[in-house]
Write an enzyme that holds these catalytic residues in place. Structure first.
Site, PDB file in Angstrom:
ATOM      1  N   GLU A 264      19.538  14.332  29.551  1.00  0.00           N
ATOM      2  CA  GLU A 264      19.277  13.212  28.639  1.00  0.00           C
ATOM      3  C   GLU A 264      20.555  12.378  28.659  1.00  0.00           C
ATOM      4  O   GLU A 264      21.569  12.758  28.093  1.00  0.00           O
ATOM      5  CB  GLU A 264      18.965  13.775  27.245  1.00  0.00           C
ATOM      6  CG  GLU A 264      18.254  12.778  26.368  1.00  0.00           C
ATOM      7  CD  GLU A 264      19.161  12.177  25.318  1.00  0.00           C
ATOM      8  OE1 GLU A 264      19.705  11.072  25.601  1.00  0.00           O
ATOM      9  OE2 GLU A 264      19.341  12.785  24.260  1.00  0.00           O
ATOM     10  N   CYS A 298      22.328   7.161  21.810  1.00  0.00           N
ATOM     11  CA  CYS A 298      21.846   6.725  23.135  1.00  0.00           C
ATOM     12  C   CYS A 298      20.627   5.827  23.009  1.00  0.00           C
ATOM     13  O   CYS A 298      20.241   5.177  23.976  1.00  0.00           O
ATOM     14  CB  CYS A 298      21.458   7.933  23.975  1.00  0.00           C
ATOM     15  SG  CYS A 298      22.806   9.057  24.193  1.00  0.00           S
TER      16      CYS A 298
HETATM   17  C1  SIN Z   1      20.960  10.503  21.205  1.00  0.00           C
HETATM   18  O1  SIN Z   1      21.668   9.598  20.821  1.00  0.00           O
HETATM   19  O2  SIN Z   1      21.138  11.027  22.315  1.00  0.00           O
HETATM   20  C2  SIN Z   1      19.824  11.070  20.403  1.00  0.00           C
HETATM   21  C3  SIN Z   1      19.452  10.329  19.220  1.00  0.00           C
HETATM   22  C4  SIN Z   1      18.207  10.856  18.538  1.00  0.00           C
HETATM   23  O3  SIN Z   1      17.758  11.982  18.716  1.00  0.00           O
HETATM   24  O4  SIN Z   1      17.644  10.072  17.797  1.00  0.00           O
END
Ligand code: SIN
Length: 492
Positions: A264, A298
């Protein structure tokens, strides 16, 4: 003045939750030598504690412990595993306040967001505890007389993951929970900036009755741990959440032992507001998406595309609300935006902002280092941004809203897709035909329509393109931790 270290530096109700150790085979092991990594509060720079920087031999030992635990754990029924996982989630819930203090102290996020993240982590543990009971195989219609074909789904085995500092518990909970629920075991390497939250989960794992070696927290240098996790042949599955750059290296390292991998990675989310959208709702959705965790997610809106017919009204409404956000110490109940994680993140944000302004972007609000901390940036809005600026191709990871304009649906879809990333995207419209056209054409793993928050344990989180592969959460998330075994039987 005493030079003794305070025994309860965070004033926790249960000081044992703060472990300056690694967690191997259900034991908390402090550093053997002076090889330690110091952890500081990003808001005020205060030292919180230190963790061991484990050697290759110590990490390999933890992998051996995981391997020893694997068979027994897999042989339990999914119902027995679920019982332990639910007990773990209940204990996490019961210690939420201490856990939130630990998280905010090491990560900086507002305490209300830390509580929310602990709930979010628990939701993965509870969801997968139940999902583990629904791992069905298949019986396939045979194509030959006397043959029977069966498909079994079996736990993948020993798993390892590396998780980031922006979500100190949720990012490993959504890997650990499906692994454990389906009969695998997991080694977690939390980010060195935020290890104490994961270690506190380890304390509660022991109390919940998780057997030795099923869940372990490996502390140390990312490169050393990464080498073992990706190259040790006893690790069957590797999962990583973090940057695309690091993900590519880890994926290459995993090729030597042909592991099952999920990644991810980074994002560059477009957030498109069409001229028929409900602007109040779009403003609220954008604030939630952009300013959660000070813009360090992210899935944050990274490029905000406003239709020219509504842009002036939208920016006015947005500015009014953004200027009300309270910046400060995450431990204060009223704080909406805490510090950035470190100076490098702040420097990058300031450089992106300055370069954009040098090339014609206009500062609507913010853009200042806040007087409460050198790592706090006032929530910023930049208008008139364009795709020739670095800010258009970089994951900003700071509370900066970069606004672009558009007139035409086809053009905005082309621009939204013009990136190597494909994690999350958002759009606001109330037009049904446009909804289908846009959601089908956006090249992303996740699409939010008329919402800025898409994350939930019941849906598949993950990306396409250079944002990675594999899904976390939902019925799809557990498949990442299962092997298919095809069984052909001749009954004649
Ligand atoms: C992330 O920023 O990688 C995950 C954010 C989320 O689970 O909402």
């Amino acid at each position: 003045m005493s030079d003794k270290k305070p025994t309860n530096p965070l004033n926790l109700k249960n000081p044992k939750l703060l472990q300056q150790a690694s967690f191997i085979n259900n034991e908390f092991k402090p550093a053997k030598s002076s090889e330690t990594i110091a952890v500081h509060n990003p808001f005020n720079g205060k030292f919180i504690g230190s963790i061991p920087s484990l050697s290759v031999a110590e990490i390999e030992h933890a992998v051996d412990c995981a391997l020893m635990a694997q068979a027994d754990w897999a042989s339990k029924t999914a119902f027995a595993r679920a019982k332990i996982l639910h007990a773990w989630a209940d204990l996490i819930d019961a210690h939420k306040e201490d856990l939130a203090i630990i998280m905010t102290s090491e990560q900086g996020k507002p305490i209300k967001e830390s509580r929310g993240e602990i709930d979010y982590a628990c939701s993965y543990i509870r969801f997968f505890a139940e999902e583990g009971k629904r791992i069905y195989g298949d019986i396939l219609p045979a194509d030959k007389d006397g043959m029977r074909y069966i498909v079994l789904k079996q736990p993948v085995g020993v798993c390892a993951c590396i998780t980031p500092w922006n979500f100190p518990v949720a990012m490993f909970a959504r890997k650990v929970a499906p692994a454990l629920a389906s009969g695998s075991v997991m080694l977690v390497k939390p980010a060195s900036q935020t290890p104490f939250s994961a270690l506190a989960f380890g304390v509660l794992a022991v109390s919940a009755g998780l057997p030795k070696g099923v869940f372990q927290v490996i502390t140390g240098k990312a490169d050393t741990v990464g080498q073992v996790f990706t190259k040790n042949a006893n690790i069957a599955k590797f999962s990583f959440t973090g940057s695309t750059e690091v993900g590519k290296k880890l994926m290459a390292q995993c090729s030597q032992t042909v592991k099952k991998v999920s990644l991810e990675l980074g994002g560059n989310a477009p957030f498109i507001v069409f001229d028929d959208a409900n602007l109040d709702s779009a403003v609220d959705g954008l604030i939630a998406s952009k300013y959660r965790n000070a813009g360090q997610t992210c899935v944050c809106a990274n490029r905000i595309y406003l239709h020219t017919a509504i842009k002036d009204e939208f920016i006015k409404l947005y500015q009014q609300k953004v200027e009300q956000l309270i910046v400060g110490n995450g431990l204060d109940e009223t704080t909406d935006i805490g510090p950035l994680i470190n100076q490098a993140t702040m420097d990058k944000a300031l450089t992106l902002m300055q370069n954009a302004m040098d090339q014609g972007a206009t500062l609507v609000t913010g853009g200042q280092i806040h007087n409460r901390s050198k790592l706090c940036l006032t929530p910023t809005i930049l208008d008139n941004v364009n795709e020739n600026m670095d800010i258009a191709t970089t994951e900003i990871f700071a509370p900066i809203s970069a606004i672009y304009h558009f007139d035409d649906e086809k053009d905005v879809i082309r621009r939204a897709n013009d990136t190597i990333f494909g994690l999350a995207c958002y759009f606001y419209t109330n037009d049904l035909a446009r909804s289908w056209r846009v959601s089908q054409q956006l090249e992303y793993g996740m699409v939010g329509q008329n919402t800025g928050l898409i994350s939930t344990a019941v849906a598949p989180f993950g990306g396409i393109k250079q944002s990675g592969f594999g899904r976390e959460g939902s019925k799809y998330g557990i498949e990442e931790y299962l092997n298919l075994k095809y069984w052909a039987i001749n009954i004649d």
